[in-house]
Design a protein around this motif. Structure first.
Motif, PDB file in Angstrom:
ATOM      1  N   ASP B  10       0.817  -1.208   0.000  1.00 15.07           N
ATOM      2  CA  ASP B  10       0.000   0.000   0.000  1.00 15.07           C
ATOM      3  C   ASP B  10       0.850   1.255   0.000  1.00 15.07           C
ATOM      4  N   GLU B  11       2.161   1.081   0.145  1.00 12.83           N
ATOM      5  CA  GLU B  11       3.056   2.240   0.224  1.00 12.83           C
ATOM      6  C   GLU B  11       3.740   2.420  -1.134  1.00 12.83           C
ATOM      7  N   ASP B  55       2.606  -7.325   0.658  1.00 12.97           N
ATOM      8  CA  ASP B  55       2.623  -6.829   2.028  1.00 12.97           C
ATOM      9  C   ASP B  55       1.500  -7.532   2.781  1.00 12.97           C
ATOM     10  N   ARG B  57      -0.275  -6.187   5.824  1.00  9.05           N
ATOM     11  CA  ARG B  57      -1.348  -5.325   6.309  1.00  9.05           C
ATOM     12  C   ARG B  57      -1.563  -4.178   5.349  1.00  9.05           C
ATOM     13  N   GLY B  84       6.412  -6.036   7.505  1.00  6.59           N
ATOM     14  CA  GLY B  84       7.172  -5.509   8.647  1.00  6.59           C
ATOM     15  C   GLY B  84       6.415  -5.739   9.932  1.00  6.59           C
ATOM     16  N   HIS B  85       5.312  -6.445   9.828  1.00 10.41           N
ATOM     17  CA  HIS B  85       4.451  -6.596  10.982  1.00 10.41           C
ATOM     18  C   HIS B  85       4.843  -7.767  11.846  1.00 10.41           C
TER      19      HIS B  85
END
Lengths: 543, 403
Positions: B10-11, B55, B57, B84-85
């Motif tokens: 999402d980034e 990704d 989340r 990264g979660h």
């Protein structure tokens, strides 16, 4: 919830205990009082009895000294009595001895200690009994010798009255009273019967009837007095008892409050750790993402630099090879194309911009985290609420960004307010996280819908107002009064300690003398309105 | 033909960064970047991708949901999570659908390497249908007795992680899955782990409990559904265990280091994973294949190639490779019937397993275990042909010891 309930149950229990011990202002007869006395705990009963005994001794005063005086006076003024002294010496001696004895034991009784009162009381009662018996005997003997003359009848009546009063006043205990009555009644009844038997006159019969009725009346009256006295003593003891219990309850309550406060501090600490732990995971993610792309960009820049270096070398080689020192534009274009120069020229600045942005994002998060968890001073300091809210939004970004947007309208002219910045941060964090959860709960089914968290601050006359609202699931009407109770939570076990809003309440209302208000509609959202005073009220009162 | 790789995050900055840092791959890969799960699904409707890296989340559809959808629509896609979660509950949802877990921040080299490796694995199994079957596999059948023992242990309060690890190490399917978990960046440390007990220790009882009981990483073998002649899972287990112990003994006889000994033990345990895959995915064809081998006494590998267009070694290796098990194990499993196809010569888990499998299956009549030939040329080249007699003795010792 828990502490309050504990307080309540404590006081309930206390009043219940008092209801057991005595029913105040209730009409009770002597027997009820006596049984009440016997129901009291042993030490308490002894206390009441001792108190009555002492009072009795005190009230007796010098009155018992009257017995020997009367006896001697009677002997002096009445020739008849002197005449019959060989019969009357025993009751007269009895009256003298018992009168003196009663007097001295009464004195002693009045000053006796609680635990040593039983013995003087017993001796006192013995003297009382002796005097009553002596009176009875005296009266009987006089009637016998005077054979129903009016004087002797008068003496007889006085004697009976005196014995009745003495019996009545000495018998604060049922068993004793009955004993006295039996022992007393024997000589009186015997003498009355004797007189009535000898003189079969209507006059004598009347006296005989009076002799029976009169002491009964007087005795009952005496008994009533004693009952009142006993009642007063019992009530007094109950009152003392009650105040004692109240005091105890009060101390207990204070202790409980102290313990609650300690627990509250611990819980607040735990909640802080909980929220920081929760934040840490989110912050790690927030930081990981920029680190990832800053790293990627750096790597790209390195490769791009190598590529450009290679291009430079290739160009140089091309120029050196060029026979006439001239290189055509086409040749260069081919080379540049080979090394993708256009792409590099376009991407290098972009990657630098993005990396810079990523780095400042990391810096912001780290700074916000540092600010958020800054321990703050013990004293209140001037807090910039806008800054605190921004910091909190920053550190909690990962909690809300997937479910909601934040619409933040902070008044620019917001004055600083005295407060504990860390506690306030904690409050804002709890509210934002709660809002995010409420939105998530409502929109669980539909992923695409994003909620909105509205945060605003504004300045008012003597306070500032902070409003944090969401359009999440809202709070059911029945539960709205409970939201500030400690341990109240609608979240699943392990999902929330139920401390968040309780802490918010304690921080805003107790620590900052502010106000907190909740407004909620199920399905439409919840809005918290907080007011923090500009002047530190606690400090003002101290000055 | 270039491979098609899809990245989802999402980034946008992160996608840009990946695009730049993986620029050096532009000659081999066609890279696509999607800012959301919905976008990724739309993109994949065209030409399918070989690998998807998502990704976890994201607003809207999260990584687990995306991979679930993709695994249903395009099962041949290799699916990876790059997150990264550290939210374990969320990762658990992706466990059945993700082949590998990468942790942000992740070096571009690692991403490159992981993707390259999974692309290379495809060459092991050229048959597209089989590729699809393998990429679809979430779990492999485990022995019911072992499965029950494990769940009982996990449900009890006094289970030690050591004991759990020991139970897991009895079953090849469990061992492979647990190693996938521990070798992924999320649950483990991302370094080479080949010991199931150590793997269990690193995951910890709580994580194991949620992996086994909630995420269902192990599949209980259903004897009725997989009733293929006299093929029994027990026999396969027995054979795997024997090969495993023999490979370990062979490694010890060579004076190999501890890591090598453990790798050999594990390679032996897992060498017939491919059979499990084939039995589970294609029971009917496996039945036919078995009949053919049995009736005609045909050469097993040739028949496998004829029926499945791949041999069980490669099929097993493909799965283990997708699950990111250590390279030397994958190699040993892939080529245990055909060691000369491997790139290197010398003592390796491959050699140990090849020899152990050949020795163990020589005198076995079991349906699940088919005799394997010994590649003397390879042994010759590795310079160990002289030790064959010694190893045969080790095998005999093991058989006698077992009885």
């Amino acid at each position: 919830m828990l502490p309050i309930r504990r307080k309540r149950s404590l006081s309930d229990k206390g009043s219940q205990a008092m209801l057991d011990s005595v029913a105040l202002h209730e009409e009770r007869n002597w027997f009820q009082l006596d049984s009440e006395l016997n129901r009291l705990p042993k030490d308490q009963r002894q206390l009441v009895q001792g108190r009555i005994a002492r009072d009795m001794g005190q009230r007796a005063g010098v009155a018992p000294l009257g017995y020997p005086v009367v006896a001697i006076l009677l002997m002096l003024i009445s020739a008849d009595i002197r005449e019959h002294l060989d019969w009357l010496w025993l009751p007269s001696l009895g009256m003298i001895v018992s009168g003196l004895g009663e007097f001295f034991m009464g004195r002693r009784l009045a000053v006796a200690d609680d635990d040593a009162i039983a013995h003087p009381k017993k001796i006192y009662q013995l003297f009382c009994l002796t005097s009553a018996l002596s009176w009875g005997m005296y009266a009987g003997l006089i009637i016998l010798t005077h054979e129903g003359s009016p004087l002797s009848m008068l003496v007889f009546l006085c004697t009976v009255a005196a014995t009745s009063i003495s019996v009545g006043s000495q018998t604060q205990e049922k068993s004793h009273w009955l004993n006295f009555l039996t022992v007393m009644w024997t000589p009186i009844a015997a003498s009355t019967a004797m007189v009535a038997g000898i003189h079969k006159e209507s006059e004598v019969l009347l006296f005989a009837i009076l002799a029976v009725v009169f002491p009964v009346l007087v005795g009952v009256q005496g008994l009533r007095l004693v009952a009142e006295y006993l009642e007063a003593q019992l009530d007094r003891s109950a009152l003392e008892n009650r105040s004692l219990e109240l005091e105890e309850a009060l101390i207990k309550q204070q202790l409980a409050e102290k313990a609650n406060k300690a627990m509250e501090v611990q819980l607040r600490h735990a909640q802080k750790l909980e929220s920081i732990g929760q934040l840490a995971a989110g912050i790690a993610h927030e930081i990981n993402t920029p680190i990832q792309f800053v790293g990627d960009n750096t790597r790209f820049l390195q490769e791009a630099y190598d590529d450009i270096g290679n291009l430079r070398r290739a160009e140089r080689a091309l120029m050196e090879q060029a026979s006439d020192g001239k290189v055509s534009v086409e040749q260069l274009a081919v080379l540049e194309n080979e090394y993708d120069l256009e792409y590099l020229m376009e991407e290098i600045p972009k990657s630098l911009v993005q990396s810079k942005e990523g780095l400042s994002r990391i810096a912001n998060i780290v700074l916000a985290m540092k600010e958020f968890s800054h321990p703050g001073s013990r004293e209140k300091e001037q807090v910039n609420i806008n800054r605190a809210i921004q910091t909190t939004i920053e550190v909690s970004r990962n909690e809300w960004k997937y479910v909601a947007d934040i619409d933040c309208q902070l008044a620019e002219d917001l004055p600083l307010v005295p407060g504990y910045s860390q506690d306030l941060n904690q409050v804002f964090l709890n509210m934002i996280v709660n809002a995010a959860h409420a939105i998530k709960e409502k929109n669980q089914a539909v992923n695409e819908v994003r909620g909105l968290i509205r945060i605003s601050t504004r300045s008012q006359v003597d306070c500032i107002e902070i409003v944090i609202g969401d359009n999440g699931s809202g709070i059911a009407e029945a539960l709205i009064t409970k939201v500030f109770d400690p341990f109240f939570t609608t979240k699943a076990v392990g999902k929330g300690s139920g401390q968040g809003l309780a802490i918010a309440y304690s921080v805003i209302v107790d620590k900052h003398a502010g106000k907190i208000n909740v407004d909620s509609k199920p399905g439409a959202g919840t809005t918290f309105t907080m007011q923090l005073p500009l002047l530190d009220k606690n400090e003002g009162s101290m000055r | 033909m270039k491979s098609r790789i899809l990245f989802v995050d999402d980034e946008q900055h992160l996608l840009d960064g990946l695009k730049r840092s993986l620029r050096s791959q532009r000659k081999d890969w066609d890279m696509f970047f999607a800012p959301s799960g919905e976008e990724a699904l739309k993109l994949s409707e065209g030409e399918p991708f070989d690998v998807v890296v998502s990704d976890m989340r994201m607003p809207g559809m999260n990584g687990a949901e995306l991979l679930e959808q993709l695994s249903a629509r395009h099962p041949e896609m290799v699916r990876m999570i790059l997150s990264g979660h550290s939210d374990e509950a969320m990762i658990l949802k992706a466990v059945p659908y993700a082949h590998q877990f990468l942790s942000k921040p992740c070096d571009a080299d690692v991403i490159k390497q992981v993707i390259t490796r999974s692309l290379r694995l495809k060459s092991l199994v050229s048959d597209v249908r089989l590729q699809k079957l393998v990429t679809q596999i979430k779990a492999l059948p485990t022995l019911p007795a072992v499965y029950i023992e494990l769940t009982d242990l996990l449900n009890s309060d006094h289970a030690t992680v050591q004991k759990i690890g020991e139970v897991i190490s009895k079953d090849p399917a469990m061992v492979s899955k647990i190693l996938q978990m521990v070798n992924s960046a999320f649950f483990g440390v991302g370094r080479h782990i080949s010991n199931p007990v150590q793997a269990a220790t690193m995951l910890g009882t709580e994580t194991l409990r949620s992996l086994v009981l909630s995420a269902g990483i192990f599949l209980q073998f259903d004897a009725d559904a997989l009733n293929i002649g006299n093929f029994t899972l027990e026999a396969l287990h027995k054979h795997s265990l024997h090969v495993s112990l023999l490979a370990k003994a062979i490694a010890e006889s060579m004076g190999a280091d501890k890591q090598m000994v453990e790798d050999c033990l594990l390679a032996g345990m897992l060498h017939d994973m491919g059979k499990l895959v084939l039995v589970q995915s294609l029971p009917e064809e496996y039945k036919a294949f078995y009949q053919e081998v049995h009736d005609c006494k045909a050469e097993m590998i040739a028949t496998e190639l004829k029926v499945f267009h791949a041999d069980h070694g490669k099929v097993g290796a493909y799965l283990l490779g997708l699950w990111a098990l250590p390279e030397n194990l994958v190699e040993a499993v892939a080529f245990h019937h055909d060691p000369q196809s491997a790139e290197h010569v010398g003592f390796s888990p491959l050699l140990a397993v090849h020899v152990a499998d050949a020795l163990a299956s020589m005198d076995s009549n079991d349906a699940a275990v088919l005799p394997a030939g010994l590649d003397m040329d390879y042994l010759e080249a590795a310079g160990v042909s002289g030790r064959l007699e010694e190893w045969r003795q080790l095998h005999i010792n093991l058989v006698e010891g077992g009885e």
